[in-house]
Enzyme design. Structure first.
Site, short mmCIF file in Angstrom:
data_model
loop_
_atom_site.label_atom_id
_atom_site.label_comp_id
_atom_site.label_asym_id
_atom_site.label_seq_id
_atom_site.Cartn_x
_atom_site.Cartn_y
_atom_site.Cartn_z
N ASP A 56 4.64 -2.70 -3.33
CA ASP A 56 4.42 -2.05 -4.62
C ASP A 56 3.99 -0.59 -4.44
OD1 ASP A 56 4.85 -4.60 -5.57
OD2 ASP A 56 2.93 -4.76 -6.62
N HIS A 207 1.37 -2.83 -0.11
CA HIS A 207 1.60 -1.55 -0.78
C HIS A 207 2.11 -0.51 0.23
CE1 HIS A 207 -1.02 -3.68 -3.57
NE2 HIS A 207 -0.55 -2.88 -4.53
ZN ZN Z 1 0.95 -1.33 -8.44
#
Ligand code: ZN
Length: 231
Positions: A56, A207
């Protein structure tokens, strides 16, 4: 893959209203990744031998290329939930993600908490990202992950209108807080093992970017991904 209809979502909303949800329940329904109270979302099927790696808050000009190299070297495909404003500024990198065989998804334009946003803002965040990703990729994305996992019925309704399947997760740690790669990998491995024992696939979040700080160090997250792939 299931494809819930708008009717099912509105039924879910009516059920939530009928249950007389109090504040705590609403917070659970809005933020807990596996809650289905505000409508169905895709998480993971009952297939314990399957793992999905999702990344993400990219694209990120430093860390996403490292990650693409890692995935390519192990012939692994992943899903990238992209922040629309970042994708707009890095279309070549987005095309590299797609060309390598990975999926891209909509992660909103500017990463707000959509559970606290107006319907108009939700529409703008999702629609603008939808358009830029379609323009860059040549086809619209099919998947959407709400920032922070935060949603309310309006978020899911707008996503469905755009033809997007909302995707949450069931395996995440605080990798964005920059702990060590070993800590990230061991916490995720523990969660994956537990899901496996429970008969579920793992939908893993890491991430490769940061919505708040484009210069954030994502080396530990990428190294943790390498450890997980090696395992
Ligand atoms: Zn996010």
């Amino acid at each position: 893959m299931f494809s819930p209809t708008a009717t099912e979502i509105s039924v879910g909303l009516s059920a939530a209203a009928g249950l007389g949800l109090v504040a705590g329940d609403c917070a659970y329904a809005a933020m807990w990744p596996t809650s289905q109270l505000f409508g169905p979302t895709l998480i993971a099927p009952p297939r314990p031998d399957e793992l999905a790696l999702t990344f993400d808050d990219g694209p990120n000009p430093v860390w996403t290329p490292h990650l693409l190299d890692l995935l390519a070297s192990h012939d692994v495909r992943a899903t990238f939930f992209l922040v629309g404003s970042r994708a707009q500024s890095m279309p070549t990198l987005v095309r590299q993600i797609i060309a390598a065989g990975h999926l891209i998804g909509n992660h909103s334009w500017s990463h707000p908490n959509l559970a606290l946003s107006s319907a108009r803002r939700i529409d703008e965040e999702l629609s603008r990202t939808h358009q830029i990703l379609a323009q860059i990729a040549g086809a619209p994305p099919r998947y959407f992950r709400p920032p922070y996992g935060a949603r309310r019925p309006e978020v899911l309704r707008i996503a469905r209108r755009l033809g997007l399947v909302p995707v949450l997760w069931n395996a995440m740690t605080s990798d964005w807080k920059n702990p060590s790669a070993d800590a990230i990998a061991s916490q995720l491995t523990h969660k994956i093992d537990r899901l496996h024992r429970q008969g579920h696939a793992a939908n893993i979040v890491l991430h490769d970017g940061s919505h708040a700080d484009p210069a954030a160090n994502r080396a530990p997250s990428i190294a943790a991904a390498a450890q997980l792939i090696a395992l």
